[in-house]
Every structure is written in structure tokens, then in C-alpha cells.
Scaffold this active site. Structure first.
Site, PDB file in Angstrom:
ATOM      1  N   GLY A 149     -14.493  -6.915   5.874  1.00  0.00           N
ATOM      2  CA  GLY A 149     -15.127  -8.086   5.291  1.00  0.00           C
ATOM      3  C   GLY A 149     -15.850  -8.826   6.406  1.00  0.00           C
ATOM      4  CB  SER A 189      35.130  25.040  44.314  1.00  0.00           C
ATOM      5  OG  SER A 189      34.461  24.181  45.193  1.00  0.00           O
ATOM      6  N   GLY A 214      -5.057  -5.982  -5.636  1.00  0.00           N
ATOM      7  CA  GLY A 214      -5.860  -6.603  -4.588  1.00  0.00           C
ATOM      8  C   GLY A 214      -5.024  -7.495  -3.682  1.00  0.00           C
ATOM      9  N   GLY A 251       0.830  -1.209   0.000  1.00  0.00           N
ATOM     10  CA  GLY A 251       0.000   0.000   0.000  1.00  0.00           C
ATOM     11  C   GLY A 251       0.860   1.253   0.000  1.00  0.00           C
ATOM     12  CG  ASN A 301      37.935  17.013  27.025  1.00  0.00           C
ATOM     13  OD1 ASN A 301      37.535  18.170  27.020  1.00  0.00           O
ATOM     14  ND2 ASN A 301      37.249  16.009  26.510  1.00  0.00           N
ATOM     15  NE  ARG A 350      -6.560   6.462   3.713  1.00  0.00           N
ATOM     16  CZ  ARG A 350      -7.285   5.423   4.128  1.00  0.00           C
ATOM     17  NH1 ARG A 350      -8.255   5.612   5.010  1.00  0.00           N
ATOM     18  NH2 ARG A 350      -7.046   4.217   3.675  1.00  0.00           N
TER      19      ARG A 350
HETATM   20  C1  UD1 Z   1      -9.073  -6.245   3.709  1.00  0.00           C
HETATM   21  C2  UD1 Z   1      -9.934  -7.496   3.591  1.00  0.00           C
HETATM   22  C3  UD1 Z   1     -11.135  -7.346   4.521  1.00  0.00           C
HETATM   23  C4  UD1 Z   1     -10.679  -7.135   5.937  1.00  0.00           C
HETATM   24  C5  UD1 Z   1      -9.739  -5.927   6.000  1.00  0.00           C
HETATM   25  C6  UD1 Z   1      -9.110  -5.832   7.379  1.00  0.00           C
HETATM   26  C7  UD1 Z   1      -9.635  -8.253   1.331  1.00  0.00           C
HETATM   27  C8  UD1 Z   1     -10.214  -8.297  -0.029  1.00  0.00           C
HETATM   28  N1  UD1 Z   1     -10.354  -7.617   2.225  1.00  0.00           N
HETATM   29  O1  UD1 Z   1      -9.836  -5.163   3.242  1.00  0.00           O
HETATM   30  O2  UD1 Z   1     -11.924  -8.497   4.454  1.00  0.00           O
HETATM   31  O3  UD1 Z   1     -11.773  -6.925   6.783  1.00  0.00           O
HETATM   32  O4  UD1 Z   1      -8.653  -6.073   5.066  1.00  0.00           O
HETATM   33  O5  UD1 Z   1      -8.395  -4.672   7.482  1.00  0.00           O
HETATM   34  O6  UD1 Z   1      -8.579  -8.801   1.551  1.00  0.00           O
HETATM   35  N2  UD1 Z   1      -2.347  -4.615  -0.157  1.00  0.00           N
HETATM   36  C9  UD1 Z   1      -1.286  -4.912  -0.987  1.00  0.00           C
HETATM   37  N3  UD1 Z   1      -1.516  -5.028  -2.328  1.00  0.00           N
HETATM   38  C10 UD1 Z   1      -2.739  -4.883  -2.873  1.00  0.00           C
HETATM   39  C11 UD1 Z   1      -3.818  -4.587  -2.028  1.00  0.00           C
HETATM   40  C12 UD1 Z   1      -3.593  -4.467  -0.669  1.00  0.00           C
HETATM   41  O7  UD1 Z   1      -0.156  -5.047  -0.533  1.00  0.00           O
HETATM   42  O8  UD1 Z   1      -2.840  -5.015  -4.105  1.00  0.00           O
HETATM   43  C13 UD1 Z   1      -2.118  -4.473   1.278  1.00  0.00           C
HETATM   44  C14 UD1 Z   1      -2.427  -3.059   1.737  1.00  0.00           C
HETATM   45  O9  UD1 Z   1      -1.262  -2.263   1.719  1.00  0.00           O
HETATM   46  C15 UD1 Z   1      -2.910  -3.293   3.142  1.00  0.00           C
HETATM   47  C16 UD1 Z   1      -3.502  -4.666   3.113  1.00  0.00           C
HETATM   48  O10 UD1 Z   1      -3.007  -5.314   1.973  1.00  0.00           O
HETATM   49  O11 UD1 Z   1      -1.837  -3.282   4.067  1.00  0.00           O
HETATM   50  C17 UD1 Z   1      -5.004  -4.661   3.102  1.00  0.00           C
HETATM   51  O12 UD1 Z   1      -5.459  -3.979   1.970  1.00  0.00           O
HETATM   52  P1  UD1 Z   1      -6.704  -3.011   1.999  1.00  0.00           P
HETATM   53  O13 UD1 Z   1      -7.012  -2.570   0.644  1.00  0.00           O
HETATM   54  O14 UD1 Z   1      -6.517  -1.998   3.041  1.00  0.00           O
HETATM   55  O15 UD1 Z   1      -7.809  -4.030   2.492  1.00  0.00           O
HETATM   56  P2  UD1 Z   1      -9.274  -3.705   2.858  1.00  0.00           P
HETATM   57  O16 UD1 Z   1      -9.963  -3.225   1.649  1.00  0.00           O
HETATM   58  O17 UD1 Z   1      -9.320  -2.884   4.058  1.00  0.00           O
END
Ligand code: UD1
Ligand code: MG
Length: 456
Positions: A141, A406, A82, A11, A387, A15
Site C-alpha cells: 500500500g 587406563s 481483510g 493467514g 553405571n 505458500r
Molecule cells: C497489507 C496492507 C498493505 C501493506 C502490506 C504490508 C491492507 C489492506 N494492506 O497488504 O497496505 O503494504 O500489508 O505487508 O491492510 N490477515 C488476517 N486476516 C485477514 C487478512 C489478513 O489475519 O482477513 C493477516 C495476514 O495473515 C497477514 C496480514 O494480515 O499476516 C496482512 O495481510 P495481507 O493480505 O498479506 O496484506 P497485504 O495484502 O500484503
């Protein structure tokens, strides 16, 4: 069965509003991802795969000092398609007959005991999920069960109204056999509300193959919380500090206020240790039995021996403080200092690369740099070891039982013999032998009936 861990860290962390990859933002001075790597190592993982997307070079360069190791492999995910796609980047490395645990580089506070639980509940041929019941599971999820059995996970954006009422949320952390995981990942599609390859879709795949899906739960929600911005990062920091403070108290230390202590490293305590408010501990700090730390102290990489007392507002770094010593208030003990037992340093005393012998004292306003002080020496207020000549550093040696008056300047290199005495206000540039008195100052003249100047 062996264990490999895949850590998702691709990620961007928009933010955070930072040029640093999100997972390098720190909790207790340690990058979030390093907390996760350490947990993986505590679990006994043989291989750790960090899936990164941005700032690979910074990531590798930053994860030094123990984090980098032969067990660590960086795997690039060039496009963030994803969570399922992210884990799949590690597929070529995963063995069929090992457990694979998926963790998140921005979820640093998961306890090792929680992950051990997850390993414990996993059926040999099935998989295990870490789930949590949340009063408000919005965004997460949801765990879909039929007759109590997990049958799938549905993402918030894909859920129907009935599924949205489910309180059991997916933490994202899961465990599966390598062979199964690779097969399920290769079958993922991105036909869903977000157009992503969802890792969570492997649960339905596992169920459809008749695999058992067990669940385990963290002790507290903070264990599975991530940080997307600096507000959340600060709340992880506070939670982590609270946890460390609690561990210390359980170990027998008294904290005047567990909300006002910061530990950025390892603090090892003996029994009957007490710590007043607003102290900061960095690196590895050891406090032996009976040590007292006053308010507002900063201690870094140092060891404080039994019954020593560090009084308020003192700073100690890379130093050894002996038994029954007292330091401060307002003392600065710099790297390379050794205080032997029963020695004392008082207010506005600075020591650097110096040793204070048993029972010796420097009570007030003194600088001791590159100095070796023997036993039972008294260093008067305002004594300065000179020193540094502007180019080189030189040593001062003060032998046992010497007395430094002193406001003396000791111009190094210099030797003051045992039981020698230096008169107050002296500038000493020649060695003083054992038992000698050295006085080196302007002679005093008293002028009788001297008229004070009057105002013109
Ligand atoms: C994900 C879960 C969700 C869960 C939530 C908990 C999935 C589809 N959904 O959702 O069920 O409740 O986490 O926080 O898994 N990341 C990558 N590469 C990518 C996508 C994501 O490295 O292509 C990493 C992100 O940096 C992050 C983590 O995976 O650290 C989770 O990704 P994020 O998109 O935040 O997941 P959620 O949509 O919150
Ligand atoms: Mg997402």
C-alpha cells in the site's frame, strides 16, 4: 495511556506448504508469532490479542513456555475478509482510552525501539503509522500525502498510475486510540479491487475527522518484512542471526566469523570472550569473562565460567563448567554434569550426571555416568563407569587424589577411596579403600620361543 496489541495471524500461509499455521514457523527456533508477542510484552502491553484463522488448537498448544500468559487472548476470525475485518474481531475487547498497536504474526523482526518510536510520535488524539521508503514498493500500500501530510493509504491494486510512483510504503503496523479505531473499523466497506475490508482505509477516515497522522520508520527494511514461504523465512533467519552476532560483538565478544554462528535462545557473554566458527548456542548459555569456544561446538543451557576453554567439536548440555576448565576437543558433556575449577576433560570423553572435582582430569576415551569424582583425581584413558546393570543406574564415587589406571571398568555401585590406585585394565567390582592398590585382571604368562602359526 495503557497499551493493547492486536496481532494479525489469520493467514493460512499456503505458500509455506505446511500443515503448521504460518505464524508457528520458527526463526531461531522460536515461532514467528512468539517473537511478536515478546516485543509486545517488552513494550509493556497489558493485553495482547492474537487474531487467528486456522489451527487455533495447535497455536494455543504450541505457544507454551512463556508465550502463553494471562495477558494473551486468542480471537478467532472465521473468514479472512481483510485486515480491517481481522482487527475488528478484537474490537469488543478494546478500551476507548487506550493505545492500540496492530502488529503481524508473520513479521517477527520489528525492533522494540522502532515501536517505541511509533508510540512517541503519535499525537495524543491522532494516530501513527510505520512507513518505509522502498526502491521497489510493488505490492505494498502507498502512503498518500498532501502538502507533506498523510491523507490516506491506497493499495497497489487500487492505485492510479501516479500513486504507483510513490515510494513510501505501508508496513501495516499502526497505532491508534481504541475508541477511534473501533469507530473507524465499523465504518469500513469492502468496495475495492480485492473486495476486502482494508485496515488501511481507516487512515482516510482519520484524516477526514481532522486527526493528525504521524509517521515513524524502521532502521532497516528487514524489520518490517514478513515470511510467506520458506525462502523468505530463511532470509529472516539469516538477518536475525546477523543482528544477534552484531549485538554480541558490540557487547565485546570476538567472533571469528559473524556469518558462521547460530544463536537459538539467549547467549550472555562477559568480556574477552572469543568464539570460533560454526558454533550453535541453544536455550540460555552464559560465557563468563575470558571464555574461549573452539570451532563446531554446540552448547545448550549451560554456564561456562571464567577463562574456561571449550575446544573444537564439543557438545555441552545442561552443565556447569568451572573456572579454567578445559573441555574437548570432541567431548560430550551431558545433562547434570558439573566440572569444578581447573578440571579437564579431553577427547572422546562423555560425562552424564557426574561431578569432576577441582583439578581432576579425564583426558581420553572415558565414560563417567552417575559419578562423583573428588579433587586431583586422574582418570586414565579408556576408563568406563559401568553405571547400568540393564535395569537400574548406580553411582560411582572416586575420592580425592585417586588414580584410575587406563582401560579400567568400575562396576557401580562402587567406591574408590582417596589416594587409592586402580591398576590398568582392571574390572573393579568391590570397593577400594583409601590408599589401597587394586588390580583385577588376568595374569600375564610369557611363553618362551613360541612358534607362530604358519600358513597352510
Ligand atoms: C497489507 C496492507 C498493505 C501493506 C502490506 C504490508 C491492507 C489492506 N494492506 O497488504 O497496505 O503494504 O500489508 O505487508 O491492510 N490477515 C488476517 N486476516 C485477514 C487478512 C489478513 O489475519 O482477513 C493477516 C495476514 O495473515 C497477514 C496480514 O494480515 O499476516 C496482512 O495481510 P495481507 O493480505 O498479506 O496484506 P497485504 O495484502 O500484503
Ligand atoms: Mg492481501
Amino acid at each position: 495511556m495503557g497499551l493493547s496489541v492486536v496481532i494479525l495471524a489469520a493467514g493460512k500461509g499456503t505458500r509455506m506448504r505446511s500443515s503448521l499455521p504460518k505464524v508457528l514457523h520458527v526463526v531461531a527456533d522460536k515461532p514467528m508469532v512468539s517473537h511478536v508477542i515478546d516485543s509486545a510484552r517488552h513494550l509493556g502491553a497489558t493485553n495482547i490479542y492474537v487474531v487467528y484463522g486456522f489451527g487455533g488448537e495447535v497455536l494455543k498448544a504450541t505457544l507454551t513456555g512463556g508465550s502463553l500468559g494471562e495477558d494473551l487472548t486468542f480471537v478467532e476470525q472465521t473468514e479472512q475478509l481483510g485486515t480491517g475485518h481481522a482487527v475488528d474481531q478484537a474490537s469488543p475487547f478494546l478500551k476507548d482510552d487506550e493505545n492500540v498497536l496492530v502488529l503481524y504474526g508473520d513479521v517477527p523482526l520489528t525492533k522494540v525501539s522502532t515501536l517505541e518510536n511509533l508510540l512517541q510520535v503519535k499525537p495524543e488524539k491522532g494516530m501513527a503509522l510505520l512507513t518505509v521508503n522502498l526502491a521497489n514498493p510493488a505490492g505494498y500500500g502507498r502512503i498518500v500525502r498532501t502538502d507533506g501530510k498523510v491523507v490516506g493509504i491506497v493499495e497497489q491494486k487500487d492505485a492510479n498510475p501516479e500513486q504507483l510512483t510513490i515510494n513510501e510504503a505501508n508496513t501495516g503496523i499502526l497505532l491508534a486510540n481504541g475508541g477511534d479505531l473501533k469507530r473507524w473499523l465499523s465504518g469500513l466497506s469492502n468496495e475495492n479491487a480485492q473486495g476486502e475490508y482494508y485496515l488501511t482505509d481507516i487512515i482516510a477516515a482519520a484524516h477526514n475527522e481532522g486527526k493528525l497522522i504521524a509517521t515513524a520508520h524502521p532502521e532497516t527494511e528487514i524489520e518490517v518484512e514478513g515470511a510467506n514461504n520458506r525462502v523468505q523465512l530463511a532470509s529472516l533467519e539469516r538477518a536475525y542471526q546477523a543482528r544477534l552476532a552484531e549485538d554480541l560483538m558490540i557487547a565485546g565478544a570476538s567472533l571469528r566469523d559473524p556469518n558462521r554462528i547460530d544463536i537459538r535462545g539467549d547467549l550472555i557473554v562477559g568480556s574477552e570472550v572469543s568464539i570460533d566458527i560454526n558454533c550453535l548456542f541453544e536455550g540460555t548459555v552464559e560465557l563468563a569473562n575470558g571464555v574461549k569456544i573452539g570451532a563446531n561446538c554446540i552448547l545448550k543451557n549451560c554456564s561456562i565460567s571464567e577463562n574456561a576453554e571449550i575446544k573444537p567439536n564439543s557438545i555441552i548440555e545442561d552443565a556447569l563448567i568451572g573456572e579454567n576448565c578445559s573441555v574437548g576437543p570432541f567431548a560430550r558433556i551431558r545433562p547434570g554434569t558439573v566440572m569444578n575449577k581447573d578440571s579437564h576433560v579431553g577427547n572422546f570423553v562423555e560425562m552424564k550426571k557426574s561431578t569432576l572435582g577441582e583439578g581432576s582430569k579425564a583426558g581420553h576415551l572415558t565414560y563417567l555416568g552417575d559419578t562423583l569424582v573428588g579433587q586431583n583425581v586422574n582418570i586414565g584413558a579408556g576408563t568406563i563407569t559401568c553405571n547400568y546393570d540393564g535395569v537400574n543406574k548406580s553411582q560411582t564415587i572416586i575420592d580425592d587424589n585417586a588414580f584410575i589406571g587406563s582401560n579400567s571398568s568400575l562396576v557401580a555401585p562402587i567406591f574408590i577411596g582417596s589416594t587409592a590406585t586402580v591398576g590398568a585394565g582392571s574390572v573393579i567390582a568391590k570397593d577400594v579403600e583409601n590408599g589401597e592398590l587394586a588390580v583385577a585382571r588376568g595374569k600375564q604368562r610369557n611363553i618362551k620361543n613360541w612358534p607362530r602359526p604358519s600358513k597352510k
